[in-house]
Design an enzyme around this catalytic site. Sequence first.
Site, PDB file in Angstrom:
ATOM      1  N   ASP A  38      38.499  64.301  21.532  1.00  0.00           N
ATOM      2  CA  ASP A  38      37.068  65.180  21.624  1.00  0.00           C
ATOM      3  C   ASP A  38      37.222  66.626  21.872  1.00  0.00           C
ATOM      4  O   ASP A  38      36.632  67.144  22.736  1.00  0.00           O
ATOM      5  CB  ASP A  38      36.271  64.457  23.008  1.00  0.00           C
ATOM      6  N   GLU A 204      27.223  60.713  18.471  1.00  0.00           N
ATOM      7  CA  GLU A 204      27.247  61.335  20.054  1.00  0.00           C
ATOM      8  C   GLU A 204      28.001  62.683  19.800  1.00  0.00           C
ATOM      9  O   GLU A 204      28.032  62.980  18.471  1.00  0.00           O
ATOM     10  CB  GLU A 204      28.121  60.294  20.369  1.00  0.00           C
TER      11      GLU A 204
END
Length: 530
Positions: A38, A204
């Site tokens: 991420d 997301e």
Amino acid sequence: MKHVLLAGLLFLQFCSNAQTGNGNGVYRNPILHADYSDPDAIRVGTDYYMVSSSFTHIPGLPILHSKDLVNWELIGHALTVQPPAEHYNKVQHGAGVWAPSIRYHQNEFYIYYPDPDFGIYLIKAKNINGPWSAPLLVEAGKGLIDPCPLWDDDGKVYLAHAYAGSRAGFKSILVVKEMNKEGTKTITDPVLVYDGHAEDPTIEGPKFYKRNGYYYLFAPAGGVSTGWQLVLRSKNIYGPYERKVVMDQGTSPVNGPHQGAWVNTTSGEDWFLHFQDKEAYGRIVHLQPMKWIKDWPVIGNDPDADGKGEPVMEFKKPNMGKAVPVPAIPVSDEFNTSRIGLQWQWQANPQEGWAFATPQGYLQLFSVLLSDSVQNAWDYPNILAQKFPAESFTATLKFSFLPRWEGEKFGLIVHGADYGYIAVEKRKDGNYLSQANCIQADKGKKETVQDGQKAVKTDIYFQVIVRPGGQCSFGYSEDGQTFIPLGQSFVAKPGRWVGAKTGFFFTRTNKTNDAGQVRLDWFRVIKNEK
């Protein structure tokens, strides 16, 4: 069968594949074959900084620095204790720091990070090397994940985020909230700006930008291992937002290329950093060229010019205008300094006494009495470990085993939902070697153990060889030259949202006021040919 330690093992810092390139200014992906999941990144002047998820591994929120977007150096961590401390003093797999964002605003660094069980936090620092402020809870709640701020031209401050279905009971939507002018507290109810259920399930990780009058939300969708990179844009902060897929796997070998950061260079180039899920190796990092066409980003290679790119495996390095330093992320460790190396992390908030750096050239560990609730090494809090640094490598450890009590055991472990380790344990009549594997450790399964010979010397060498696909085998030596294989090989598995790790543990079975010791002399890693 015996194998011999490769001669000339040196202290190594693993450089990315991209660093050496092929000698003509071309880099290769992945730029980091390690679990920096991420990723988010920014440019400040001519410096680039990247952060990534750390979940419950401490120190957390790793900070990496680069001068060319290709070669990265691990320079520190922004989180030394995971709050709330009483919760994270125990192993909490898959919780903790999920996808963070980093921004630089009015001469300060801001990192917003989510804890899916407690809410969205903010930490700040005037200097990237700290000191970082204590985590401040911007908004409490369950399932609030992946926050990213935006300071608008009119002085208003906004926060975009997503929801984790495992905690919130719903997912696949993005919301925007207004914050106070300090960016320390949300002050409005959420506005749903995109619902991905129809076309973009599990959307997301939004990253919030503004360019040419458009608000942009760069967001991954479709899931970690098979997803795509989506971009949403609107002239209004609350939408409606237009949708466009700007990168997917296409014909490339890179599965699920998505979730990352747009950065630009002082020379005007645009680039995108993202991850690829590679099972036991974690979410490794790629760098893609990016360009703007009609106010939409196109990421990677777009052979049919439809505006949707696919990952490149090689490309011309970013133009920085001049030669820049070529750093690397540390992997090997001689344990010669007065601090524990930046590459090492614990499985929970560390307690004083687990390990001490020394000026004598070794890292000293004391054995730890574990809670009765711990069923196997999946839940050992005192595992000091680091990310897998390459697809194929050999890690060798030299240490001195100085136990005081029967049942004290020291091991070199490859840790994940399945794990394996080689260990030495003090028994009634001496110190004995063994190798253990545990399949479905995360389900509470028991270890299978194969005993080896009695250890004669205090100084011992342990070794693990990791081959492509995460195939692991262990060996030991008492002279540092000839290594004797022990036990059964096994295939490394990821942990919960993290790749497999290699490291150490030292446990005991009794209460005492004077635990036994292990002194780690060095840990050396070499990259193997595939």
